[in-house]
Design a protein around this motif. Structure first.
Motif, mmCIF file in Angstrom:
data_model
loop_
_atom_site.group_PDB
_atom_site.id
_atom_site.type_symbol
_atom_site.label_atom_id
_atom_site.label_comp_id
_atom_site.label_asym_id
_atom_site.label_seq_id
_atom_site.Cartn_x
_atom_site.Cartn_y
_atom_site.Cartn_z
ATOM 1 N N ASP A 103 6.326 -5.296 34.068
ATOM 2 C CA ASP A 103 5.873 -4.036 34.077
ATOM 3 C C ASP A 103 6.444 -2.900 34.889
ATOM 4 O O ASP A 103 6.910 -3.603 35.763
ATOM 5 N N ASP A 104 5.889 -1.724 34.801
ATOM 6 C CA ASP A 104 6.339 -0.653 35.808
ATOM 7 C C ASP A 104 5.595 -0.990 37.154
ATOM 8 O O ASP A 104 5.644 -0.147 38.156
ATOM 9 N N ARG A 105 4.603 -1.808 37.348
ATOM 10 C CA ARG A 105 3.939 -2.144 38.773
ATOM 11 C C ARG A 105 4.428 -3.516 39.103
ATOM 12 O O ARG A 105 4.035 -4.120 39.954
ATOM 13 N N ASP A 106 5.680 -4.200 38.280
ATOM 14 C CA ASP A 106 6.499 -5.220 38.753
ATOM 15 C C ASP A 106 5.585 -6.505 38.453
ATOM 16 O O ASP A 106 5.614 -7.585 39.143
ATOM 17 N N ARG A 107 4.489 -6.317 37.550
ATOM 18 C CA ARG A 107 3.658 -7.577 37.119
ATOM 19 C C ARG A 107 4.382 -8.435 36.133
ATOM 20 O O ARG A 107 4.941 -7.702 35.042
ATOM 21 N N LEU A 108 4.067 -9.860 36.063
ATOM 22 C CA LEU A 108 4.754 -10.349 35.153
ATOM 23 C C LEU A 108 3.803 -10.261 33.915
ATOM 24 O O LEU A 108 2.564 -10.691 33.934
ATOM 25 N N MET A 109 3.859 -10.007 32.809
ATOM 26 C CA MET A 109 3.366 -9.575 31.469
ATOM 27 C C MET A 109 3.806 -10.758 30.297
ATOM 28 O O MET A 109 4.734 -11.077 30.482
ATOM 29 N N ASP A 110 2.767 -10.727 29.669
ATOM 30 C CA ASP A 110 3.049 -11.656 28.413
ATOM 31 C C ASP A 110 2.855 -10.737 27.122
ATOM 32 O O ASP A 110 2.046 -9.973 27.041
ATOM 33 N N LEU A 111 3.812 -10.949 26.179
ATOM 34 C CA LEU A 111 3.430 -10.459 24.835
ATOM 35 C C LEU A 111 3.163 -11.642 23.904
ATOM 36 O O LEU A 111 3.813 -12.533 23.683
ATOM 37 N N ALA A 112 1.995 -11.695 23.340
ATOM 38 C CA ALA A 112 1.280 -12.859 22.739
ATOM 39 C C ALA A 112 0.720 -12.207 21.612
ATOM 40 O O ALA A 112 0.376 -11.304 21.368
ATOM 41 N N THR A 113 0.805 -13.198 20.364
ATOM 42 C CA THR A 113 0.168 -12.849 19.199
ATOM 43 C C THR A 113 -0.948 -13.376 18.763
ATOM 44 O O THR A 113 -1.636 -14.192 19.218
ATOM 45 N N LYS A 114 -1.629 -12.667 17.638
ATOM 46 C CA LYS A 114 -2.859 -13.249 16.879
ATOM 47 C C LYS A 114 -2.577 -12.898 15.510
ATOM 48 O O LYS A 114 -2.101 -11.968 15.177
ATOM 49 N N GLY A 115 -2.660 -14.274 14.568
ATOM 50 C CA GLY A 115 -2.342 -13.850 13.200
ATOM 51 C C GLY A 115 -0.900 -14.435 12.981
ATOM 52 O O GLY A 115 -0.432 -14.145 11.758
ATOM 53 N N SER A 116 -0.138 -15.071 13.778
ATOM 54 C CA SER A 116 1.249 -15.218 13.568
ATOM 55 C C SER A 116 1.654 -16.600 12.913
ATOM 56 O O SER A 116 2.776 -16.867 12.698
ATOM 57 N N GLY A 117 0.439 -17.157 12.333
ATOM 58 C CA GLY A 117 0.738 -18.315 11.552
ATOM 59 C C GLY A 117 0.227 -19.798 12.187
ATOM 60 O O GLY A 117 -0.170 -19.519 13.439
ATOM 61 N N GLN A 118 0.143 -20.895 11.489
ATOM 62 C CA GLN A 118 -0.319 -22.064 12.013
ATOM 63 C C GLN A 118 0.638 -22.691 13.202
ATOM 64 O O GLN A 118 1.928 -22.577 13.172
ATOM 65 N N THR A 119 -0.030 -23.432 13.984
ATOM 66 C CA THR A 119 0.378 -24.359 15.040
ATOM 67 C C THR A 119 -0.239 -25.899 15.115
ATOM 68 O O THR A 119 -1.146 -25.865 14.424
ATOM 69 N N PRO A 120 0.194 -26.506 15.951
ATOM 70 C CA PRO A 120 -0.412 -27.979 16.362
ATOM 71 C C PRO A 120 -1.935 -27.871 16.376
ATOM 72 O O PRO A 120 -2.510 -28.915 16.326
ATOM 73 N N TRP A 121 -2.232 -26.648 16.790
ATOM 74 C CA TRP A 121 -3.761 -26.430 17.505
ATOM 75 C C TRP A 121 -4.564 -25.796 16.240
ATOM 76 O O TRP A 121 -5.594 -25.088 16.706
ATOM 77 N N SER A 122 -3.869 -25.579 15.031
ATOM 78 C CA SER A 122 -4.802 -24.567 14.248
ATOM 79 C C SER A 122 -5.989 -25.372 13.493
ATOM 80 O O SER A 122 -6.801 -24.882 12.778
ATOM 81 N N ARG A 123 -5.826 -26.721 13.638
ATOM 82 C CA ARG A 123 -6.703 -27.605 12.989
ATOM 83 C C ARG A 123 -6.908 -27.315 11.399
ATOM 84 O O ARG A 123 -5.847 -27.427 10.707
ATOM 85 N N PHE A 124 -8.081 -26.743 10.821
ATOM 86 C CA PHE A 124 -8.128 -26.277 9.474
ATOM 87 C C PHE A 124 -8.117 -24.960 8.958
ATOM 88 O O PHE A 124 -8.105 -24.665 8.152
ATOM 89 N N GLY A 125 -7.721 -24.020 10.323
ATOM 90 C CA GLY A 125 -7.437 -22.652 9.983
ATOM 91 C C GLY A 125 -6.079 -22.448 9.615
ATOM 92 O O GLY A 125 -4.919 -23.038 9.424
ATOM 93 N N ASP A 126 -6.002 -21.084 8.943
ATOM 94 C CA ASP A 126 -4.947 -20.605 8.228
ATOM 95 C C ASP A 126 -3.788 -20.105 9.356
ATOM 96 O O ASP A 126 -2.763 -19.659 8.954
#
Length: 454
Positions: A103-126
């Motif tokens: 970013d403009d402060r030279d910090r390492l930033m993440d762009l991360a999601t919520k609601g982007s689909g199932q992963t190995p850690w979804s268990r029984f969630g959609d």
């Protein structure tokens, strides 16, 4: 992509940790992608404001990789205590790390999601997110940023055209995918997982990663202790800022505490209407574990779990000494946060502490609105209409120097609040009439308040 004052600077630092920390995943293939919110203010800070809407949808709705960053999304692995019960079966279940950048402060930033689909850690969630959940996260992050809380920012919200079934709200309901911009997604629970697996080698690797990328330090022999010191200092400030904002996160589990002490991941949050220490946000928090007044205790407890995890690579005594500093760090932090919201400059620790005590007594004694009080008292003068409950506060505040005046137009209107009835009304307009104007107007009002408080 048009020219931007802040250059886009992609990163891939997370790959330094290695495959033990994440699982490559694919985003869901959504029926549609309708852009509902793009945070151009945040995008400017990372050089992405030049994206046109079609490019935005491609990256943040269909998750085409950003040039020079991650080639494939990564679901991060972690454990955590959830309402004080240890759970080894969690991780990024409906989200992933999509990209890293500066970013403009030279910090390492993440762009991360919520609601982007199932992963190995979804268990029984959609793996999906309700549109209402996304709207609520916009409102939470915008309000907290304006009130001086270090928070993730809602970067993008895209409606995805699916009908979701949920047991705790009217269903079927509309779906969305959200992207947040955050100063990292390494959680206390990330360390807990390694401790659970007795993986000292990767624990040292994670300590080095965090110290280098988030605190600009090399690990050294005392890396674990210095890391804990950063987290304790940051989380004490986070707890203090929640109190001054009148905010209740609702789910302060150890997997929801970022080691950069940036607030994130908003579910059943609420803003308290008045200074009620027992006020809770989550309907399922029957014991009030994460009630308004217990948030400093809850966050300190989570920091203790980090210390327990770090015992895998450190002696106990120096870790305990660092943990014991939490209370001493919290007090000046909450004093500073309250004085900032009052528009006053700090004086000395004793006087500043007295301000906090007097304001809390007044708010509880008069059963006054938190937001109304801070609006009316900005600059240090408590109106007589608040009655004798604030006599102590009036006397103490008389000796303080304002850091800002009331010349901003915001102070000529009404206080900006974010109570549950308004949240529901904003959602109702979207749900019933697809009317986004109330949300857009509220974002403008919140940002106006933020300018006035600067």
């Amino acid at each position: 992509m048009a020219a931007s004052p802040q250059a886009y600077r992609p990163e891939r630092a997370i790959l330094d940790l290695g495959e033990a920390f994440y699982d490559p995943v694919m985003a869901a293939d959504f029926p549609e992608t309708r852009l509902r919110f793009r945070n151009d203010r945040a995008a400017r800070q990372v050089g992405l404001d030049g994206l046109n809407d079609a490019e935005w949808l491609a990256h943040f709705g269909r998750f085409e990789p950003l040039r020079g960053s991650l080639d494939q999304p990564l679901a991060l692995r972690y454990h955590g205590h959830q309402f004080r019960v240890y759970n080894p079966d969690i991780g990024d279940g409906r989200g992933f790390l999509f990209a890293q950048l500066r970013d403009d402060r030279d910090r390492l930033m993440d762009l991360a999601t919520k609601g982007s689909g199932q992963t190995p850690w979804s268990r029984f969630g959609d793996g999906r997110l309700t549109l209402k959940g996304g709207v609520r996260e916009i409102l939470a992050t915008e309000m907290l940023e304006a009130l001086g809380v270090e928070t993730s920012r809602t970067f993008s919200l895209i409606e995805t055209g699916e009908a979701l079934e949920r047991g705790d709200e009217p269903s079927p309901t509309r779906s969305a995918v959200m992207v947040r911009l955050s100063h990292g997604h390494i959680r206390i629970g990330t360390f807990q997982r390694l401790a659970c697996h007795r993986d000292a080698e990767n624990m040292q690797r994670l300590i080095a990663y965090v110290l280098r990328h988030y605190f600009n330090e090399e690990p050294g022999e005392d890396g674990a202790v210095r890391l804990l010191a950063h987290v304790v200092r940051g989380t004490a400030k986070l707890a203090a800022s929640y109190m001054a904002a009148g905010f209740v996160h609702g789910v302060l589990n150890s997997d929801n505490i970022n080691v950069t002490a940036e607030s994130f991941d908003y579910g059943p949050w609420r803003f308290a209407p008045n200074w009620d220490p027992g006020f809770t946000a989550a309907y399922f928090d029957h014991a009030g574990l994460y009630a308004f007044g217990r948030q400093p205790e809850a966050i300190h407890w989570d920091a203790m779990q980090l210390a327990v995890s770090l015992r895998a690579v450190s002696e106990a005594e120096p870790l305990i000494a660092v943990l014991d500093d939490f209370g001493e760090l919290y007090q000046p932090a909450v004093s500073g946060a309250i004085l900032w919201r009052l528009g006053l400059r700090p004086r000395d620790p004793e006087s500043d502490r007295a301000v906090v005590q007097a304001v809390e007594r007044g708010l509880r004694g008069a059963d006054a609105s938190i937001d109304r009080f801070f609006f009316d008292a900005f600059g240090g003068k408590v109106p007589e209409s608040y009655g004798p409950a604030f006599d102590d506060a009036r006397a103490i505040l008389a000796g303080y120097e304002p850091r800002s005046d009331r010349s901003h137009p915001y102070w000529q209107g009404q206080p900006c609040s974010m109570l549950i009835d308004e949240v529901e009304a904003i959602w109702s307009a979207i749900d019933q009439r697809d009317d986004w104007a109330p949300l857009e107007a509220k974002i403008v009002a919140i940002r106006d308040m933020g300018e006035a408080l600067e």
